[in-house]
Write an enzyme that holds these catalytic residues in place. Structure first.
Site, short mmCIF file in Angstrom:
data_model
loop_
_atom_site.label_atom_id
_atom_site.label_comp_id
_atom_site.label_asym_id
_atom_site.label_seq_id
_atom_site.Cartn_x
_atom_site.Cartn_y
_atom_site.Cartn_z
N ARG A 45 0.99 -1.47 -0.28
CA ARG A 45 0.04 0.13 -0.18
C ARG A 45 1.40 1.21 -0.12
NH1 ARG A 45 -3.46 -2.61 4.80
NH2 ARG A 45 -4.99 -4.29 3.69
N ARG A 138 -16.87 1.36 17.14
CA ARG A 138 -15.01 1.42 16.22
C ARG A 138 -16.17 2.73 14.39
NH1 ARG A 138 -11.36 -4.09 14.99
NH2 ARG A 138 -10.20 -3.00 17.68
N ARG A 149 -16.46 -11.86 13.20
CA ARG A 149 -15.35 -11.02 14.43
C ARG A 149 -16.00 -12.06 15.66
NH1 ARG A 149 -11.18 -8.05 12.70
NH2 ARG A 149 -11.72 -7.01 11.73
#
Length: 199
Positions: A45, A138, A149
């Site tokens: 990236r 979040r 998750r």
């Protein structure tokens, strides 16, 4: 590097607070710890440097390392391969720092099958409700990703409860007390490391 100082394998579900604890540890003892640099087949990236963020390799190169049995653990996520090589741990140890391996549950299971003499630490949330709240807070999770998750977190917690899975389990219900526990676990190694350096 003092022979008695083991690399640290740290694991815990996303939202358990592991990254926050490690960030504090690295800030307070910046000369004592370093992460092992993983290999990956994904593209770099922007701003990621080869050998620092990751060792960026082709799928062929990655498979070659698997064939040579040079990975401590490796896995595939979203079509990309990731792995921790034995050499990356040695590279950190040669700099005179304690190597930290931040891995998920399958990585822990794989490393346990190797001859790496490590210290295993699990950072767990106080309970699943708190973990769900942290992840929801979040604002980055969809309903589907949150379910995934939480399911993988439950699997990690079940594994952590099996005798002998980890040397230490830190329950992160209060950041200060969790951080103190982490420091206490590593205090002797930090002391040994600093004494070795001052000789």
């Amino acid at each position: 590097m003092a022979a008695s100082i083991k690399p640290v394998v740290i694991s815990g579900p996303s939202g358990g607070g592991k990254s926050t604890l490690l960030a504090r540890l690295f800030k307070e003892f910046e000369d004592c710890f370093a992460f092992s640099v993983s290999h990956t087949t994904r593209q770099p990236r922007k701003g990621e440097e080869n050998g620092k963020a990751y060792h960026f390799v082709t799928k062929e190169e990655f498979k070659e390392i698997i064939k040579k049995n040079d990975f401590l653990e490796h896995a595939e996520f979203s079509g990309n391969m990731y792995g921790t090589s034995k050499q990356s741990v040695k590279d950190i140890q040669q700099t005179g720092r304690i190597c930290i391996l931040d891995v998920e549950i399958n990585g822990v299971k794989s490393i346990k099958k190797t001859d790496l003499n490590a210290r295993y630490i699990f950072v767990k949330p106080p309970n699943m409700e708190t973990l769900a709240q942290r992840l929801e807070g979040r604002g980055t999770e969809t309903e589907d990703s949150l379910k995934k998750r939480l399911a993988s977190a439950q699997e990690a917690l079940d594994f952590a409860e099996q005798p002998g899975s980890y040397d230490h389990i830190i329950v992160n219900d209060d950041l200060e007390s969790a951080y103190k526990q982490l420091k206490d676990i590593l205090a002797e190694d930090i002391e040994t490391l600093r004494k070795t350096r001052s000789k």
